[in-house]
Design a protein around this motif. Sequence first.
Motif, short mmCIF file in Angstrom:
data_model
loop_
_atom_site.label_atom_id
_atom_site.label_comp_id
_atom_site.label_asym_id
_atom_site.label_seq_id
_atom_site.Cartn_x
_atom_site.Cartn_y
_atom_site.Cartn_z
N PRO B 149 0.82 -1.23 0.00
CA PRO B 149 0.00 0.00 0.00
C PRO B 149 0.85 1.28 0.00
N THR B 150 2.06 1.19 0.61
CA THR B 150 2.92 2.38 0.61
C THR B 150 3.26 2.84 -0.81
N LEU B 151 3.36 1.88 -1.75
CA LEU B 151 3.66 2.25 -3.13
C LEU B 151 2.54 3.12 -3.72
N ILE B 152 1.30 2.74 -3.42
CA ILE B 152 0.15 3.50 -3.93
C ILE B 152 0.15 4.89 -3.28
N ASP B 153 0.39 4.93 -1.96
CA ASP B 153 0.44 6.21 -1.26
C ASP B 153 1.56 7.09 -1.82
N THR B 154 2.67 6.45 -2.20
CA THR B 154 3.76 7.21 -2.80
C THR B 154 3.28 7.87 -4.08
N GLY B 155 2.57 7.12 -4.91
CA GLY B 155 2.02 7.70 -6.13
C GLY B 155 1.08 8.86 -5.84
N ARG B 156 0.27 8.70 -4.80
CA ARG B 156 -0.70 9.74 -4.48
C ARG B 156 -0.03 11.00 -3.96
#
Lengths: 255, 259
Positions: B149-156
């Motif tokens: 999930p951290t990867l998605i948050d990074t994108g956001r």
Amino acid sequence: MVAILEVKKVSKSYRQLDGESTLAIDEISFRVEKGEFVSLVGPSGCGKTTLLMCIAGLNPPSTGGLVVKDVEVHGPPSNLVLVFQEFNKSLFAWRSILGNVLFGLEAREKRSQDAQGEARRLIKLVGLEGFERHYPWELSGGMQQRVAIARALAYGPEILLMDEPFGSVDALTRLELEDTLLKIWEDLGTTILLVTHDIEEAIYLSDRIYVVSRRPSRILQTIDVDLSRPRHQITTRADAKFMELRNEIYRQISQ
Amino acid sequence: MRVFSRINLPGLLSFLALLFLWEISARSSQVIQSYFPPVSEIIRSLLSLIFSREVVAHLLATLGRFLTGYLLSALIAVSLGILLGHFRFAYALFEVLIEFLRPMPSVAMIPVAILLLGIGNAMIVAVTLYACTWPILINTIDGVRNIEPTLIDTGRTFGLGRWKILKEIILPAAMPYIVTGLRISLAIALILVTTSEMVVGGSGLGFFILDEERSLSTTNMYAGIVIVAVLGYGLNRLFLFFEGKAMAWHRGATARGLL
């Protein structure tokens, strides 16, 4: 002074598995001015990360509001980037170091003439010159966090949020990274809001410190750090004022 | 030295011994020979066949159907898998259908395909596409769901929109799973193409093998089987070659416990 970031009575509560709602953050308010280095210090698990996620627009507060440069925050603001504590989960394993930093530039969608040159300049700034073609997994933890910082800087944020950025590197690397961060802050003038449980780190780096309580989080005290800059790992930390501040914050937190 | 150490000498020797046993058994009995012609005969007919215009045409027909079905299914299943993996509601909508169709042997769909598309290239490609879709689809969905999930948050936090996150973060992060699906489907594609060719007839290596059997040219039948085997082996090696290039980052990352 102009507030670049205003946190206004932000609360966050979670619904537990048994349906009870638990309060993680209790009406926190504070402000960060342009160009400042501000830290939030508190015990582990006090909801600092949750607060940072709220400010980054990744997790909306239950009540209260956030204003970044006079604009209400709904969703991630475009002039702010969060550097995660778990850099190994945040870096793109499929991109080289250069590729990871280029991502920051691409995300900005600012068609730069010389993106490669800009990325290389930032990689040099964080002290990773020569590692451009390496992959994140080929680097140590401290170096990986340097990549994450360079990638965030490539985005050109006005505010850099950092969640325990040096929490999982060894003590010596930590000191090095602190100095790298200070150098970047002085060079670029980016406003930095850092979350940490390390009292001395907060004092060493910051202009101002907000001491945060255990759950539910409240601001216990605001501390202005009037230690001279540039700071130095030996002389600053040996300063009597440094000790005084450390003891005061420690007393607050351990109450 | 390194080249020699990579050859499995005992395995190779036992394989050659088996062929030798086949050869002498075939030569010792007329009855055995009618079912298992000598290896030397098979090799001889293989050498003459691979330069014949007829077999080359069959090979190209099989290869063309294989590539069309496989590549189309890769395109469709990866796109669909990313959407179904990412949007929970979409997955919920199709979950029952997927779980119903997935375990069904795909060859059972050959009659349906014939009914709908008649006998021809379209039908063979459709059946291949259908069969290859499942492993790729399921693995892609798994890959998307297992993303940190951290990867998605990074994108956001970098201001990426939903579609950019799908393309820039979810697709590459799910790639190890997707590649696994693609590798499974590679073998499935060849099975479905040759099986369909046996059913439909006309052209292709599957047709050639069955046709030679029916004409009692057992030697040619075995030669055809060897050609299909070599084709499968070659395609798999080709796949592994590209996978090695594209997924080097993943091997390194997993070796260091980073993923």
